[in-house]
Design an enzyme around this catalytic site. Structure first.
Site, PDB file in Angstrom:
ATOM      1  N   HIS A  75     -24.243  62.439 -15.467  1.00  0.00           N
ATOM      2  CA  HIS A  75     -25.016  61.204 -15.485  1.00  0.00           C
ATOM      3  C   HIS A  75     -26.494  61.464 -15.767  1.00  0.00           C
ATOM      4  O   HIS A  75     -27.016  62.550 -15.521  1.00  0.00           O
ATOM      5  CB  HIS A  75     -24.848  60.458 -14.169  1.00  0.00           C
ATOM      6  CG  HIS A  75     -23.477  59.890 -13.993  1.00  0.00           C
ATOM      7  ND1 HIS A  75     -23.139  59.083 -12.937  1.00  0.00           N
ATOM      8  CD2 HIS A  75     -22.349  59.991 -14.759  1.00  0.00           C
ATOM      9  CE1 HIS A  75     -21.871  58.723 -13.048  1.00  0.00           C
ATOM     10  NE2 HIS A  75     -21.378  59.271 -14.135  1.00  0.00           N
ATOM     11  N   GLU A  77     -29.250  60.440 -14.358  1.00  0.00           N
ATOM     12  CA  GLU A  77     -30.093  60.788 -13.219  1.00  0.00           C
ATOM     13  C   GLU A  77     -29.936  62.263 -12.865  1.00  0.00           C
ATOM     14  O   GLU A  77     -30.917  62.967 -12.610  1.00  0.00           O
ATOM     15  CB  GLU A  77     -29.735  59.946 -11.989  1.00  0.00           C
ATOM     16  CG  GLU A  77     -29.729  58.454 -12.231  1.00  0.00           C
ATOM     17  CD  GLU A  77     -28.366  57.918 -12.628  1.00  0.00           C
ATOM     18  OE1 GLU A  77     -27.743  58.431 -13.592  1.00  0.00           O
ATOM     19  OE2 GLU A  77     -27.910  56.957 -11.986  1.00  0.00           O
ATOM     20  N   CYS A 103     -24.873  55.639  -9.533  1.00  0.00           N
ATOM     21  CA  CYS A 103     -23.611  55.690  -8.810  1.00  0.00           C
ATOM     22  C   CYS A 103     -23.904  56.323  -7.442  1.00  0.00           C
ATOM     23  O   CYS A 103     -25.002  56.828  -7.198  1.00  0.00           O
ATOM     24  CB  CYS A 103     -22.572  56.503  -9.580  1.00  0.00           C
ATOM     25  SG  CYS A 103     -22.898  58.278  -9.634  1.00  0.00           S
ATOM     26  N   CYS A 106     -24.984  60.098  -7.672  1.00  0.00           N
ATOM     27  CA  CYS A 106     -26.347  60.260  -8.191  1.00  0.00           C
ATOM     28  C   CYS A 106     -27.372  59.768  -7.179  1.00  0.00           C
ATOM     29  O   CYS A 106     -28.434  60.371  -7.016  1.00  0.00           O
ATOM     30  CB  CYS A 106     -26.508  59.540  -9.524  1.00  0.00           C
ATOM     31  SG  CYS A 106     -25.709  60.406 -10.888  1.00  0.00           S
TER      32      CYS A 106
END
Length: 144
Positions: A75, A77, A103, A106
């Site tokens: 992801h 992040e 999410c 993260c």
């Protein structure tokens, strides 16, 4: 004197605009997400969702699906946090601008990295982050 006819965007919108541009580098066509980590109005790191460094991208090799999620990607992040670590950039006390809310996994990384504010464009799936952000004193701010 040259007159500026376009109003200046806020710092928050400026960094979110950059996060949207970073998202254009995403290599998983299921969702394009970009992240920008900032402290004192200075960009410290950026990240977008994509495959493990050195492996083929989803748009080349296909998706690895689990529970309707492509798990081949890292992801945005997480990639921004990893890039800061790879380059020796301290991000404690910083803010992160993400095109979609983090999410849960993260969010946990963001919290443990010491990031104090999360700006996001669209809300994405996991409401646990709302409760935990409040418990931890992390500001979660929707832009746009």
């Amino acid at each position: 004197m040259i007159e500026n006819k376009t109003p200046r965007v806020s710092w928050e919108q400026y960094f979110m605009n950059i996060a949207n541009e970073v998202a254009s580098r995403s290599t998983c066509n299921r969702k394009y997400v970009g992240a920008v980590i900032v402290r004192d109005r200075t960009i410290l790191s950026t990240g977008y969702n994509g495959s493990i460094r050195g492996l083929a991208h989803c748009d080349e090799a296909g998706h690895e699906m689990e529970n309707d999620h492509c798990v081949r990607t890292i992801h945005a992040e997480a990639n921004a946090i990893v890039q800061a670590a790879r380059n020796g950039v301290r991000i404690e006390g910083a803010e992160i601008f993400v095109t979609a809310s983090p999410c849960y996994n993260c969010f946990k990384m963001i919290a443990n990295a010491g990031i104090t504010k999360i700006y996001y464009g669209e809300f994405y799936r996991d409401e646990r982050i709302l409760r935990h952000a409040e418990e931890l004193g992390i500001e979660l701010i929707k832009l746009g």
